[in-house]
Design a protein around this motif. Sequence first.
Motif, PDB file in Angstrom:
ATOM      1  N   UNK A  95       0.808  -1.213   0.000  1.00  0.00           N
ATOM      2  CA  UNK A  95       0.000   0.000   0.000  1.00  0.00           C
ATOM      3  C   UNK A  95       0.848   1.272   0.000  1.00  0.00           C
ATOM      4  N   UNK A  96       1.807   1.358   0.929  1.00  0.00           N
ATOM      5  CA  UNK A  96       2.586   2.597   1.046  1.00  0.00           C
ATOM      6  C   UNK A  96       3.387   2.872  -0.222  1.00  0.00           C
ATOM      7  N   UNK A  97       4.112   1.887  -0.796  1.00  0.00           N
ATOM      8  CA  UNK A  97       4.816   2.175  -2.063  1.00  0.00           C
ATOM      9  C   UNK A  97       3.875   2.600  -3.188  1.00  0.00           C
ATOM     10  N   UNK A  98       2.701   1.956  -3.289  1.00  0.00           N
ATOM     11  CA  UNK A  98       1.754   2.356  -4.323  1.00  0.00           C
ATOM     12  C   UNK A  98       1.264   3.788  -4.094  1.00  0.00           C
ATOM     13  N   UNK A  99       1.013   4.115  -2.839  1.00  0.00           N
ATOM     14  CA  UNK A  99       0.547   5.466  -2.521  1.00  0.00           C
ATOM     15  C   UNK A  99       1.608   6.503  -2.892  1.00  0.00           C
ATOM     16  N   UNK A 100       2.852   6.249  -2.518  1.00  0.00           N
ATOM     17  CA  UNK A 100       3.923   7.200  -2.820  1.00  0.00           C
ATOM     18  C   UNK A 100       4.168   7.298  -4.319  1.00  0.00           C
ATOM     19  N   UNK A 101       4.030   6.157  -5.033  1.00  0.00           N
ATOM     20  CA  UNK A 101       4.180   6.201  -6.489  1.00  0.00           C
ATOM     21  C   UNK A 101       3.059   7.018  -7.128  1.00  0.00           C
TER      22      UNK A 101
END
Length: 796
Positions: free
Chosen positions: A87-93
């Motif tokens: 979730x966090x990597x997708x959000x930051x991307x």
Amino acid sequence: MPATDRPVSNAGARLRTLAGAPLPPRVRHVLEAVNTHAGQALTTSLNLALAEFERQLFKQADRARSSQDQSEHFAELQHLRKHRADLVPRFLAGLEAELACLRDPQEPAAPPATAPPLQFQHLTLVEDTDLDRDIVLNEIARREAQRGGTPLLLLGQRFAVLAARPAYDPETLPIGPHALCRILRESGEALELSLDSQLLLYRVFERQVMERYGELVERLNVLLAHEDILPGLAYMPYRPRTPGASRVPPPGTGTPGQRPLTGWHGQAAPSAWSGALMAGLGARHGADAGEAGTGGGAGAGAAGAAAAGAAQGAAGAHDGATVTAELPETLFAALQELLNERRAASGQAPVAPAGNILPVDAVVNTLGAMQAAPPPKRAPGRPRRTLDDLRQAMLARAREQHGPQAGLSQEHNDTFDLLGMLYREIGREVHEDAPAQDLLERLQVPVMRAAVQDRSFFVRDQHPARELLNSVAESGATWLADDDNDPQLVLQLEQAVDRVVEEYDGDEAVFERANREVQEHYRSQARKAEIAERRQVEAARGRDRLETAKRAASVAIATRLEGRNPPQFVRALINQAWADVLTLTALRHGEDSPEWRERDAATERILEVTCTPDAPLDPELAGQIDTALRQVGYHEDEASAIARRLARSDEDESTSRTELTARLKARARLGEGAAGEAKKPKLPPRTTEEQSCYEYLRTLPFGTWFEFVHNQQGHVHRERLSWYSPVSDNALFVNARGHRVGEHSMDSLARLMARGQARVVTEDRGRLIDRAWQATLRALRGLAGIGNDTTVGARA
């Protein structure tokens, strides 16, 4: 700004990065700094949100009413744990992709076109899941956009410079609340959750991430200002001024630039302690320089030098920037010099240096031992423990281990004195018998440990220990009425203070976590107060509409009566019973409606019949009057008797004038209580000062807090201006719970302000601890205080 101003977005654009985006080098550099800063802040908040979300799912599974529900919740937990890391990597991307699209061409707004005919065979149903998610996320983004206020608008202006386009609004800002909610929805697909779990995730996201969004906006504004993106940008709201209005702010409105406080109790934004200190030091330095120029003293003094150093150290800092590493040392040194001058002016002998100065670790460890010990019990009638008492007790305990010559350094003595002065000012603004007094006493030791370990305690704009101290103090503030007490808040504060006393050992995050729970309660109470206030405002608007309708009825009757002289009894019936009919018609249908014109024509016909002795009888008019009176609420026999009198349909022998008059006097008018409305006394014209206050009041936003002096001792209580009518001039006031506490006319409020019995609460004086700090600084500068502080004031 319409949504069509958003950059063109497609599946490929969502995967773009700043490195591959066609951006100018400087814009790319700034956006990379923004992405890094925002990514660090959001990563921490997102991880907290996911941890809270997992706890909520587990709690739901534990409380499930059936085994099937429990298994479904545990399945959701498994999905979360399996995909949580994505979730966090997708959000930051997704966030980086939003920033990378900053310079993409804007989609042109479609020209207005005639709507094509509906083709019902092409209609489709909207998926309930998408509809529910959109509603929740749009509401979260809307609330955060409202809370964002001026900083969010400034950020939109600065991003517009980077994008070379007009200013962004919160709906289109690439890093705005709407964009973050949209990114959450897209990145949350990776968790493969059900609709209920997704909605729960969105609510947790609002509490853990969006509640900190305001801090992120402030930091991004500071970052962009340091990058020379509109560094001097400020927002000044336009307030219309009537001809001849005074440009001098009226008494109690604060200096120019101070905005009225509009947040609910416990929700006021903190003021800049370093800014207040530097302003005071700058004023003191100017006074000392004047003395030196006229030979008034032997030099400007060390405080003036320290003030000059503080001003020079802050000269290059941006107004909203965080205090740098060098500035706290300079400001604390200036505080020490002011404290020394205050001691000298009050005749205090300088403290003799100790033979064995205790190091920082020894002071902290001794205070830690006192913190772990059970709190001393206070006998009834005995004064509370002060910071001086705490210092003596700490020294006695330390001398048992380090010898009788052990003592504190000058810096630590000054820290005790400064915190003692702050505590005294806080105590003056808290009810003596409030539970907050006991909680403040329990916090003395951990707060003292935090101040000893951190020299920036008194100069940082926001310190977690001070924030908790303010939350505790405001629960018992003197401006709160007895019915504003909140037992649930007191219980929450007791738990927070217990946690700090048990867990604090140098980590200021303990204060932050404890205060976060208290602030969650304050936010919950603010939401309840907003609902209660909304109901009161709707009721006040209803009363205002009724008052407007009454005025319209009175004007209509006075216009028809002009030049006519009906019998006195008929005039009384028209001005009372028929006026109620006209009032209800204007209230329900308006003055431009056919119903109003019909009633107005009936008024003309009534006067023709009653003013002309030989006028023909009109039975149809009597039926119309009878029906109208019954709609207002008159009984059948009363309505018939009044209709016969007004229409002269026949001789009315069944009801005498005396009996009908008695019934009308006993009857409450439309919109009035049983006792009727009290007539307002006619007041003399407003003075120049009162007129200035009146014009200022009409520029204030709804939600402004006022302080009213309610006794000769100067005690005040706060009330919130929820709404005022530009027609009737009535203003509605509520308390901290959103309950109605009274109404004033804007005229009477202006007169109270001119006499100093009412004043607007500004943001810099909205919080109790900020007021206490300003009072402490005044005492240090010699502008206030007790004892011989006036001597210092004369020197300044």
